[in-house]
Design a protein around this motif. Structure first.
Motif, mmCIF file in Angstrom:
data_model
loop_
_atom_site.group_PDB
_atom_site.id
_atom_site.type_symbol
_atom_site.label_atom_id
_atom_site.label_comp_id
_atom_site.label_asym_id
_atom_site.label_seq_id
_atom_site.Cartn_x
_atom_site.Cartn_y
_atom_site.Cartn_z
ATOM 1 N N MET A 178 0.839 -1.210 0.000
ATOM 2 C CA MET A 178 0.000 0.000 0.000
ATOM 3 C C MET A 178 0.873 1.259 0.000
ATOM 4 S SD MET A 178 -3.375 -0.553 0.040
ATOM 5 C CE MET A 178 -4.132 0.830 0.855
ATOM 6 N N VAL A 179 1.877 1.291 0.853
ATOM 7 C CA VAL A 179 2.740 2.465 0.942
ATOM 8 C C VAL A 179 3.534 2.643 -0.347
ATOM 9 C CG1 VAL A 179 4.757 3.441 2.121
ATOM 10 C CG2 VAL A 179 2.878 2.484 3.456
ATOM 11 N N THR A 227 -8.774 -7.616 5.115
ATOM 12 C CA THR A 227 -7.660 -6.703 4.855
ATOM 13 C C THR A 227 -7.088 -6.971 3.469
ATOM 14 O OG1 THR A 227 -7.120 -6.417 7.188
ATOM 15 C CG2 THR A 227 -5.331 -6.055 5.616
ATOM 16 N N ALA A 228 -6.910 -8.246 3.136
ATOM 17 C CA ALA A 228 -6.408 -8.611 1.802
ATOM 18 C C ALA A 228 -7.410 -8.182 0.727
ATOM 19 C CB ALA A 228 -6.146 -10.104 1.731
ATOM 20 N N TYR A 229 -8.693 -8.393 0.982
ATOM 21 C CA TYR A 229 -9.728 -7.991 0.030
ATOM 22 C C TYR A 229 -9.721 -6.478 -0.168
ATOM 23 C CZ TYR A 229 -14.293 -7.312 -2.114
ATOM 24 O OH TYR A 229 -15.293 -6.938 -2.961
ATOM 25 N N ALA A 230 -9.601 -5.721 0.929
ATOM 26 C CA ALA A 230 -9.555 -4.256 0.839
ATOM 27 C C ALA A 230 -8.359 -3.826 0.001
ATOM 28 C CB ALA A 230 -9.494 -3.639 2.240
ATOM 29 N N PHE A 231 -7.226 -4.490 0.190
ATOM 30 C CA PHE A 231 -6.045 -4.174 -0.614
ATOM 31 C C PHE A 231 -6.334 -4.375 -2.098
ATOM 32 C CE2 PHE A 231 -2.418 -5.847 -2.978
ATOM 33 C CZ PHE A 231 -1.633 -4.700 -3.017
ATOM 34 N N LYS A 279 -7.362 -2.162 -7.476
ATOM 35 C CA LYS A 279 -8.282 -2.017 -8.608
ATOM 36 C C LYS A 279 -8.585 -0.544 -8.876
ATOM 37 C CE LYS A 279 -13.031 -3.315 -9.441
ATOM 38 N NZ LYS A 279 -14.138 -4.129 -8.962
ATOM 39 N N ILE A 280 -8.846 0.214 -7.819
ATOM 40 C CA ILE A 280 -9.116 1.650 -7.955
ATOM 41 C C ILE A 280 -7.876 2.364 -8.498
ATOM 42 C CG2 ILE A 280 -9.582 3.780 -6.666
ATOM 43 C CD1 ILE A 280 -11.305 1.968 -4.759
ATOM 44 N N GLY A 281 -6.707 1.990 -7.990
ATOM 45 C CA GLY A 281 -5.459 2.599 -8.447
ATOM 46 C C GLY A 281 -5.222 2.360 -9.932
ATOM 47 N N LEU A 282 -5.446 1.148 -10.390
ATOM 48 C CA LEU A 282 -5.277 0.834 -11.817
ATOM 49 C C LEU A 282 -6.268 1.631 -12.664
ATOM 50 C CD1 LEU A 282 -4.699 -3.021 -11.644
ATOM 51 C CD2 LEU A 282 -3.008 -1.244 -12.228
ATOM 52 N N LYS A 283 -7.486 1.749 -12.188
ATOM 53 C CA LYS A 283 -8.508 2.521 -12.909
ATOM 54 C C LYS A 283 -8.093 3.990 -13.004
ATOM 55 C CE LYS A 283 -13.445 3.523 -12.781
ATOM 56 N NZ LYS A 283 -14.696 3.330 -12.037
#
Length: 179
Positions: free
Chosen positions: A101-102, A155-159, A164-168
């Protein structure tokens, strides 16, 4: 320095206090350390609420608020692992997720046009589940290990949702650059 940022600084200060209390010889060390942990969670919600409600959002707060939260969570996981309240796989999975994430956040911001992925309901739910799991472990509530599994899984699912949002966002930024 506004009130939400001051509250964030206090949260940073709660981290060493948690460690000292957790490893103290007090007969109530776990109770007091969990109260400190809960206080950190309450102040996390409070500083965000105040910042949004009174338009006191700052760049410093946007960066330091999640850092204080993650440092507290990792501190608790490390302490619980040292005392063998939790198996090592929990901190490995959560640690890898936080590292990704970081590093992903830094990459999106520095290399992809200052993209910032805001906190969303998945991340907030993962945090709530983490708090529930840690409290259940601390007090050895029935089936606490299942709550740990649920928390780590979410937590893994949230990641994955953040990724997915980042790629979009990256795709949208590239489309906007195209003449």
């Amino acid at each position: 320095m506004n009130l939400p940022n001051t509250i964030t600084i206090i949260r940073f200060g709660l981290i060493p206090i948690f460690i000292i209390m957790f490893f103290s010889t007090s007969s109530n060390a776990i109770v007091y350390s969990i109260l400190i942990f809960i206080l950190a969670g309450v102040t996390d919600m409070l500083d965000g609420y105040i910042a949004r409600k009174y338009n006191l959002v700052t760049k410093w707060g946007q960066a330091m608020d999640p850092l204080a939260d993650k440092l507290m969570q990792l501190t608790v996981l490390i302490c619980f692992t040292i005392k063998r309240f939790l198996p090592i796989w929990v901190i490995v999975i959560v640690g890898i997720k936080e590292l990704l994430m970081v590093s992903g956040g830094l990459f999106l911001y520095t290399q992809k046009g200052k993209i910032v992925i805001a906190a969303n309901q998945y991340g907030k739910m993962a945090t709530v589940l983490f708090y529930v799991a840690i409290i259940s472990v601390a007090f050895r509530l029935p089936y606490y290990i299942y709550l740990v599994w649920i928390s780590v899984s979410f937590t893994a699912y949230a990641f994955l949702q953040y990724a997915k949002i980042g790629l979009k966002e990256v795709k949208m930024k590239e489309i906007q650059k195209t003449p």
